[in-house]
Design a protein around this motif. Structure first.
Motif, PDB file in Angstrom:
ATOM      1  N   LEU A  71       0.940  -1.045   0.111  1.00 31.47           N
ATOM      2  CA  LEU A  71      -0.037   0.068   0.006  1.00 31.47           C
ATOM      3  C   LEU A  71       0.745   1.290  -0.013  1.00 31.47           C
ATOM      4  O   LEU A  71       1.719   1.353   0.900  1.00 31.47           O
ATOM      5  N   LEU A  72       0.645   2.182  -0.919  1.00 28.34           N
ATOM      6  CA  LEU A  72       1.224   3.397  -1.164  1.00 28.34           C
ATOM      7  C   LEU A  72      -0.024   4.409  -0.581  1.00 28.34           C
ATOM      8  O   LEU A  72      -0.974   4.519  -1.537  1.00 28.34           O
ATOM      9  N   LEU A  73       0.169   5.295   0.575  1.00 31.51           N
ATOM     10  CA  LEU A  73      -0.818   6.216   0.865  1.00 31.51           C
ATOM     11  C   LEU A  73      -0.347   7.514   1.008  1.00 31.51           C
ATOM     12  O   LEU A  73       0.636   7.708   1.473  1.00 31.51           O
ATOM     13  N   TRP A  74      -1.118   8.232   0.355  1.00 32.47           N
ATOM     14  CA  TRP A  74      -0.680   9.714   0.184  1.00 32.47           C
ATOM     15  C   TRP A  74      -1.924  10.390   0.910  1.00 32.47           C
ATOM     16  O   TRP A  74      -3.047  10.667   0.480  1.00 32.47           O
ATOM     17  N   LYS A  75      -1.412  11.423   1.942  1.00 36.00           N
ATOM     18  CA  LYS A  75      -2.503  12.332   2.599  1.00 36.00           C
ATOM     19  C   LYS A  75      -1.644  13.724   2.711  1.00 36.00           C
ATOM     20  O   LYS A  75      -0.928  13.766   3.814  1.00 36.00           O
ATOM     21  N   PRO A  76      -2.209  14.553   2.253  1.00 37.30           N
ATOM     22  CA  PRO A  76      -1.797  15.971   2.560  1.00 37.30           C
ATOM     23  C   PRO A  76      -2.177  16.344   3.993  1.00 37.30           C
ATOM     24  O   PRO A  76      -2.980  15.770   4.593  1.00 37.30           O
ATOM     25  N   PRO A  77      -1.172  16.968   4.850  1.00 40.96           N
ATOM     26  CA  PRO A  77      -1.463  17.167   6.187  1.00 40.96           C
ATOM     27  C   PRO A  77      -2.661  17.710   6.770  1.00 40.96           C
ATOM     28  O   PRO A  77      -3.383  17.420   7.609  1.00 40.96           O
ATOM     29  N   THR A  78      -3.190  18.752   5.824  1.00 39.23           N
ATOM     30  CA  THR A  78      -4.537  19.351   6.090  1.00 39.23           C
ATOM     31  C   THR A  78      -5.763  18.867   5.339  1.00 39.23           C
ATOM     32  O   THR A  78      -6.947  19.296   5.614  1.00 39.23           O
ATOM     33  N   ALA A  79      -5.325  17.673   4.644  1.00 35.42           N
ATOM     34  CA  ALA A  79      -6.408  17.341   3.829  1.00 35.42           C
ATOM     35  C   ALA A  79      -7.406  16.399   4.539  1.00 35.42           C
ATOM     36  O   ALA A  79      -6.979  15.605   5.438  1.00 35.42           O
TER      37      ALA A  79
END
Length: 45
Positions: free
Chosen positions: A18-26
């Motif tokens: 799993l590659l998970l991308w979440k911007p800090p404020t999203a």
């Protein structure tokens, strides 16, 4: 999602990487699931 009662259980992630991308404020994340044969599936939550 759950139609009735449910509870958390311990488990080990299997079958995909799993590659998970979440911007800090999203309030959402973008997830890429990779299988050992190189196939990938995308999921936005």
């Amino acid at each position: 999602m759950a139609a009735d009662r449910w509870e958390l259980a311990g488990a080990v992630w299997q079958e995909t990487d799993l590659l998970l991308w979440k911007p800090p404020t999203a309030m959402f994340s973008i997830n890429a699931f990779y299988t050992p044969d190189g196939d990938r599936r995308w999921l936005r939550n």
